[in-house]
Design an enzyme around this catalytic site. Structure first.
Site, PDB file in Angstrom:
ATOM      1  N   LYS A  13       0.833  -1.198   0.000  1.00 30.67           N
ATOM      2  CA  LYS A  13       0.000   0.000   0.000  1.00 30.67           C
ATOM      3  C   LYS A  13       0.880   1.265   0.000  1.00 30.67           C
ATOM      4  O   LYS A  13       2.087   1.177   0.223  1.00 30.67           O
ATOM      5  CB  LYS A  13      -0.933  -0.052   1.220  1.00 30.67           C
ATOM      6  CG  LYS A  13      -1.889  -1.265   1.187  1.00 30.67           C
ATOM      7  CD  LYS A  13      -2.785  -1.304   2.415  1.00 30.67           C
ATOM      8  CE  LYS A  13      -3.776  -2.469   2.345  1.00 30.67           C
ATOM      9  NZ  LYS A  13      -4.676  -2.496   3.518  1.00 30.67           N
ATOM     10  N   TYR A  53     -12.309  -2.961  -3.362  1.00 27.10           N
ATOM     11  CA  TYR A  53     -12.861  -3.047  -2.004  1.00 27.10           C
ATOM     12  C   TYR A  53     -14.395  -3.016  -1.988  1.00 27.10           C
ATOM     13  O   TYR A  53     -14.986  -2.620  -0.980  1.00 27.10           O
ATOM     14  CB  TYR A  53     -12.296  -1.911  -1.146  1.00 27.10           C
ATOM     15  CG  TYR A  53     -10.883  -2.164  -0.635  1.00 27.10           C
ATOM     16  CD1 TYR A  53     -10.545  -3.341   0.042  1.00 27.10           C
ATOM     17  CD2 TYR A  53      -9.875  -1.208  -0.800  1.00 27.10           C
ATOM     18  CE1 TYR A  53      -9.251  -3.563   0.524  1.00 27.10           C
ATOM     19  CE2 TYR A  53      -8.585  -1.425  -0.318  1.00 27.10           C
ATOM     20  CZ  TYR A  53      -8.277  -2.602   0.341  1.00 27.10           C
ATOM     21  OH  TYR A  53      -7.002  -2.811   0.832  1.00 27.10           O
ATOM     22  N   PHE A  61     -15.505   3.087   7.456  1.00 26.67           N
ATOM     23  CA  PHE A  61     -14.144   3.510   7.103  1.00 26.67           C
ATOM     24  C   PHE A  61     -13.879   3.493   5.591  1.00 26.67           C
ATOM     25  O   PHE A  61     -12.777   3.840   5.147  1.00 26.67           O
ATOM     26  CB  PHE A  61     -13.107   2.640   7.825  1.00 26.67           C
ATOM     27  CG  PHE A  61     -13.236   1.160   7.558  1.00 26.67           C
ATOM     28  CD1 PHE A  61     -12.689   0.584   6.412  1.00 26.67           C
ATOM     29  CD2 PHE A  61     -13.916   0.342   8.448  1.00 26.67           C
ATOM     30  CE1 PHE A  61     -12.813  -0.769   6.150  1.00 26.67           C
ATOM     31  CE2 PHE A  61     -14.052  -1.026   8.188  1.00 26.67           C
ATOM     32  CZ  PHE A  61     -13.495  -1.582   7.040  1.00 26.67           C
ATOM     33  N   ARG A  89      -1.569 -14.887   3.576  1.00 31.10           N
ATOM     34  CA  ARG A  89      -2.289 -14.189   4.665  1.00 31.10           C
ATOM     35  C   ARG A  89      -1.570 -14.386   6.005  1.00 31.10           C
ATOM     36  O   ARG A  89      -1.498 -13.469   6.822  1.00 31.10           O
ATOM     37  CB  ARG A  89      -3.730 -14.701   4.775  1.00 31.10           C
ATOM     38  CG  ARG A  89      -4.615 -14.354   3.595  1.00 31.10           C
ATOM     39  CD  ARG A  89      -5.133 -12.942   3.624  1.00 31.10           C
ATOM     40  NE  ARG A  89      -6.057 -12.683   4.699  1.00 31.10           N
ATOM     41  CZ  ARG A  89      -6.807 -11.582   4.793  1.00 31.10           C
ATOM     42  NH1 ARG A  89      -6.750 -10.649   3.839  1.00 31.10           N
ATOM     43  NH2 ARG A  89      -7.607 -11.388   5.811  1.00 31.10           N
ATOM     44  N   ASN A 116      -1.990  -0.229   7.376  1.00 28.40           N
ATOM     45  CA  ASN A 116      -1.443  -1.578   7.612  1.00 28.40           C
ATOM     46  C   ASN A 116      -0.600  -2.118   6.452  1.00 28.40           C
ATOM     47  O   ASN A 116      -0.393  -3.322   6.340  1.00 28.40           O
ATOM     48  CB  ASN A 116      -2.550  -2.551   8.054  1.00 28.40           C
ATOM     49  CG  ASN A 116      -3.602  -2.804   6.985  1.00 28.40           C
ATOM     50  OD1 ASN A 116      -3.517  -2.253   5.897  1.00 28.40           O
ATOM     51  ND2 ASN A 116      -4.566  -3.652   7.281  1.00 28.40           N
ATOM     52  N   GLU A 130      -9.150 -10.362  -8.085  1.00 24.92           N
ATOM     53  CA  GLU A 130      -8.221  -9.235  -7.911  1.00 24.92           C
ATOM     54  C   GLU A 130      -7.130  -9.244  -8.976  1.00 24.92           C
ATOM     55  O   GLU A 130      -6.764  -8.194  -9.505  1.00 24.92           O
ATOM     56  CB  GLU A 130      -7.627  -9.279  -6.496  1.00 24.92           C
ATOM     57  CG  GLU A 130      -8.678  -8.952  -5.440  1.00 24.92           C
ATOM     58  CD  GLU A 130      -8.256  -9.290  -4.007  1.00 24.92           C
ATOM     59  OE1 GLU A 130      -9.083  -9.088  -3.098  1.00 24.92           O
ATOM     60  OE2 GLU A 130      -7.116  -9.765  -3.787  1.00 24.92           O
TER      61      GLU A 130
HETATM   62  P1  DAT Z   1      -7.625  -7.348   5.094  1.00 25.42           P
HETATM   63  O1  DAT Z   1      -6.860  -6.228   4.414  1.00 25.42           O
HETATM   64  O2  DAT Z   1      -6.829  -7.965   6.207  1.00 25.42           O
HETATM   65  O3  DAT Z   1      -8.153  -8.372   4.113  1.00 25.42           O
HETATM   66  P2  DAT Z   1     -10.321  -6.271   5.199  1.00 25.42           P
HETATM   67  O4  DAT Z   1     -10.504  -6.833   3.832  1.00 25.42           O
HETATM   68  O5  DAT Z   1     -11.349  -6.602   6.223  1.00 25.42           O
HETATM   69  O6  DAT Z   1      -8.902  -6.689   5.801  1.00 25.42           O
HETATM   70  O7  DAT Z   1     -10.233  -4.690   5.132  1.00 25.42           O
HETATM   71  C1  DAT Z   1      -9.541  -4.061   4.074  1.00 25.42           C
HETATM   72  C2  DAT Z   1      -8.741  -2.919   4.625  1.00 25.42           C
HETATM   73  O8  DAT Z   1      -9.618  -1.949   5.194  1.00 25.42           O
HETATM   74  C3  DAT Z   1      -7.792  -3.286   5.774  1.00 25.42           C
HETATM   75  O9  DAT Z   1      -6.572  -3.812   5.301  1.00 25.42           O
HETATM   76  C4  DAT Z   1      -7.618  -1.982   6.463  1.00 25.42           C
HETATM   77  C5  DAT Z   1      -8.977  -1.338   6.308  1.00 25.42           C
HETATM   78  N1  DAT Z   1      -9.782  -1.569   7.512  1.00 25.42           N
HETATM   79  C6  DAT Z   1     -10.380  -2.733   7.878  1.00 25.42           C
HETATM   80  N2  DAT Z   1     -11.023  -2.594   9.050  1.00 25.42           N
HETATM   81  C7  DAT Z   1     -10.828  -1.302   9.415  1.00 25.42           C
HETATM   82  C8  DAT Z   1     -11.244  -0.517  10.529  1.00 25.42           C
HETATM   83  N3  DAT Z   1     -11.993  -1.036  11.504  1.00 25.42           N
HETATM   84  N4  DAT Z   1     -10.862   0.778  10.572  1.00 25.42           N
HETATM   85  C9  DAT Z   1     -10.106   1.317   9.592  1.00 25.42           C
HETATM   86  N5  DAT Z   1      -9.680   0.639   8.513  1.00 25.42           N
HETATM   87  C10 DAT Z   1     -10.051  -0.643   8.431  1.00 25.42           C
HETATM   88 MG    MG Z   2      -9.581  -8.184   2.600  1.00 26.66          MG
END
Ligand code: DAT
Ligand code: MG
Length: 152
Positions: A13, A53, A61, A89, A116, A130
């Site tokens: 990212k 996304y 968020f 993962r 992250n 993707e």
């Molecule tokens: P991942 O990236 O581990 O697959 P995800 O698909 O649930 O997680 O979410 C995508 C991204 O969105 C994640 O990397 C960071 C952001 N994100 C997820 N939960 C969040 C939260 N509670 N607050 C802020 N950003 C969040």
């Molecule tokens: Mg994800």
């Protein structure tokens, strides 16, 4: 063997790029034994990120996430090998770096869930989606790795 051909989409990212973590991520996936099939640096459009996304579009968020992901270039990659999605993962750690163990990428290099540093596909199905969203078919390289017979 089909299982060794599993592919995952990994993207460093904008914060990971800015903080100079690209080489470290490449190193970890290479040293694990995965095969790099595609890689490019791209300043992704809002449209691309919204599609990427789409499952999170109703989360509070979401707007912040899109703004962050379009704030600078990302390094998009496809890695191939046995269990690449699941093991990828594990190598990334948990979504929230606070829950990520030391030794994982998020556990070692970041603090906050909103920064992250890395994305990894969460299933073979989403990996395929993707990969086709981020890469054209002719950007995926076909070659045999000399390490393969020493890994499998
Ligand atoms: P991942 O990236 O581990 O697959 P995800 O698909 O649930 O997680 O979410 C995508 C991204 O969105 C994640 O990397 C960071 C952001 N994100 C997820 N939960 C969040 C939260 N509670 N607050 C802020 N950003 C969040
Ligand atoms: Mg994800």
């Amino acid at each position: 063997m089909a299982e060794q051909k599993e592919r995952t989409f990994i993207a460093i990212k904008p914060d990971g790029v800015q903080r100079g973590i690209v080489g470290e991520v490449l190193k970890r996936f290479e040293m694990k034994g995965y095969k790099l099939v595609a890689m490019k640096m791209v300043h992704a459009s809002e449209d691309l990120l919204m599609q990427h996304y789409i499952d999170l579009k109703d989360r509070p968020f979401f707007p912040t996430l899109i703004k962050y992901m379009t704030s600078g270039p990302v390094v998009a990659m496809v890695w191939e090998g046995k269990g690449a999605v699941k093991t990828g993962r594990v190598m990334l750690g948990e979504t929230n770096p606070a829950d990520s163990k030391p030794g994982t990428i998020r556990g070692d290099f970041c603090i906050d869930v909103s920064k992250n540093i890395i994305h990894g596909s969460d299933s073979v199905e989403s990996a395929n989606k993707e990969i086709s969203l981020w890469f054209k078919q002719d950007e995926l390289c076909s070659y045999s790795s000399c390490a393969s017979s020493w890994l499998y």
